[in-house]
Design an enzyme around this catalytic site. Structure first.
Site, short mmCIF file in Angstrom:
data_model
loop_
_atom_site.label_atom_id
_atom_site.label_comp_id
_atom_site.label_asym_id
_atom_site.label_seq_id
_atom_site.Cartn_x
_atom_site.Cartn_y
_atom_site.Cartn_z
CG ASP A 1 83.76 19.62 55.71
OD1 ASP A 1 83.87 21.05 55.38
OD2 ASP A 1 83.44 19.39 56.61
CD GLU B 1 86.75 23.08 53.74
OE1 GLU B 1 86.65 24.10 54.42
OE2 GLU B 1 86.36 21.91 54.28
#
Length: 525
Positions: free
Chosen positions: A207, A266
């Site tokens: 993330d 990401e």
């Protein structure tokens, strides 16, 4: 059968947002037991792996992306035994398991941050604490804004009740950013990687992979350049070169385990070339292609981003990834306009491209974005901090419909944590299974065809563009041709490409391609 060492290069990976996938205990919230019971659906769909959004212990200030304990399961999702059982059953079904890792920030309830607030100097070094500016330090240390709106800084109070320093949070105040200049942070996350690898996971989706390292001195951005949402404009707190040494360290951890364990970034970057830096041979294996996700349904624009993606990633020996929807963006059926026919066409185009594809739960059902969720039912923190901000995420997180009827269309026996539209019974897995015209059966057929025609040891990482009318994309990969008409009206192709394998909508297999339709063809020679 894919080689054990390169399974990820052309894999189809299905994202599970656990809170909204399936409820196993009847409390209205999805959990790991529920997800485990629905794994056969994913095996029959034909995906290669599942990626689970965070299920760690968390106060849930941001849907679990505020982690209080990286080695524990939040009770709302189950426990470590449930996680182990899910991983084991997925493997038995031939599915690999990727889990989310959140290294940019923790929860404010994390033990380290609580110790930092209490004045522990060692703990404070693991976050970004700074004195304020202005009279009495009353102004934030710089002008950075939170992704969720408002300042990216919150002021603390000292144990005696007086005002203290400020701490950085690029997201919600409940999500303080780690300071990756601290060796303790590096050590902790290598340990967390090993904990989950030892439990059997096959990889990690990282993330905010572009956000870990902050520039020296934390310089101002400038009011004219502030962005509220993740985007592609260069910003001083994103995509710093220092992140790459972190991922080289992680790659050494991943490579020490058998079975090709992978890392997926990401990374929102200014260009495909910058994204490619995250997947150099000694770093992570994949990076999400947000440039493709953000491209309109336009043939010229799509061709440009496809070429740019393939060229940039080929230069570092990595496959491209393709994605249309996820838990942070409006579902592509709604976002692209044109309704379900265009969404189906976009899906077939994506699945025909060289590389790996990511599916977001429910897109195989053709689910639209849910609009009109009552304010009192909203849960997205950005809604409460900046009402009206584009990209509110509740509409793409509404729990899935599995059955035609019942209190939550088969999601669970206790209702659903976000309201489901009454017409969703007709879009459920049960309603679509066996219907040859349904979106679910289109995905099943497409993934089966992709596996036999486009994936595996004979797959090509390149494509050759073919002559096509304006508004049409046409390319060949070996004995396979894909034609995608992005126009609303039918067009006539220069010639019938070959034998029709599959089409996203009604298509007679001739040279005329209907509007908002993608067709796959088998060719010889």
């Amino acid at each position: 059968m894919k080689k054990q060492t390169d399974w990820w290069r052309d894999a189809v990976i299905y994202q599970i947002y656990p809170r909204s996938f399936a409820d196993g205990d009847g409390d209205g919230t999805g959990d790991l037991k529920g997800a485990r019971t629905r794994l056969p659906h994913l095996a029959s769909l034909g995906v290669d792996a599942v990626w689970l959004s965070p299920f760690y212990a968390s106060p849930q200030a941001d849907g679990g992306y505020d982690v209080a304990d990286y080695r524990a399961i939040d009770p709302m999702y189950g426990d470590l035994a449930d996680a182990a059982a899910l991983i084991s059953e997925a493997h038995a079904l031939g599915l690999r398991v990727i889990v989310d890792l959140v290294p940019n920030h923790s929860s404010e309830r994390h033990e380290w941050f609580q110790r930092a607030l209490a004045g522990d100097p060692a703990a404070r070094e693991r976050y970004h604490f700074r004195p304020g500016r202005g009279p009495g330090g009353s102004e934030p240390p710089n002008d950075w804004e939170s992704i969720f709106g408002g300042p990216a800084w919150t002021r603390t109070k000292n144990p005696d009740g007086t005002h203290g320093d400020w701490y950085l949070h690029l997201f919600a105040p409940e999500q303080p950013d780690f300071n990756w200049d601290s060796p303790a942070v590096h050590d902790e996350f290598r340990s967390v990687l090993r904990f989950w690898l030892d439990l059997g996971v096959d990889g990690f989706r990282v993330d905010v992979a572009h956000g870990l390292v902050k520039p020296a001195g934390l310089p101002d951005v400038g009011a004219s350049r502030q962005l509220r949402l993740l985007g592609s404009e260069p910003l001083p707190f994103f995509d710093q070169d220092g992140v790459h040494e972190i991922y080289r360290s992680w790659r050494r951890v991943l490579d020490a385990y058998p079975g090709a364990r992978i890392g997926v970034a990401e990374a929102w970057t200014p260009s495909a070339a910058r994204t490619a830096l995250y997947v150099r041979p000694d770093e992570l294996h994949q990076a999400f292609n947000f440039h493709y996700l953000n491209t309109a349904w336009d043939a010229a624009a799509l061709r440009e981003v496809i070429d740019e993606s393939l060229d940039s990633l080929r230069a570092v020996g990595a496959p491209s990834t393709w994605v249309l929807s996820n838990h942070d963006v409006v579902r592509h059926r709604t976002r692209l306009g044109g309704g379900l026919p265009r969404a189906r066409a976009a899906s077939l185009l994506m699945l025909a491209l060289p590389g790996s594809a990511y599916l977001y739960q429910g897109e195989e059902l053709g689910l639209p974005e849910v609009a009109g969720i009552p304010d009192e039912a909203r849960q997205d923190p950005s809604f409460f901090r900046d009402t009206g901000q584009d990209g509110l995420r509740d509409g793409c997180r509404v729990p899935l419909p599995w059955a035609r009827g019942g209190p939550s269309f088969g999601f669970g026996t206790g209702g659903s944590w976000l309201p489901q539209p009454p017409e969703w019974g007709g879009l459920s897995v049960a309603a679509q299974t066996g219907d040859p015209d349904s979106t679910l059966e289109l995905y099943r057929t497409a993934l089966r065809t992709r596996r036999t025609t486009l994936a595996g040891p004979t797959a090509t990482d390149t494509l050759d563009w073919l002559e096509a009318p304006d508004g049409v994309l046409a390319f060949r990969r070996g004995g396979f041709v894909c034609t995608a008409n992005t126009r609303e009206t039918a067009v006539r192709l220069p010639a019938r490409p070959g034998e029709l394998l599959l089409a996203s909508g009604p298509c007679d297999g001739g040279a005329e391609l209907p509007g908002d339709t993608t067709a796959w063809w088998s060719v010889r020679g």
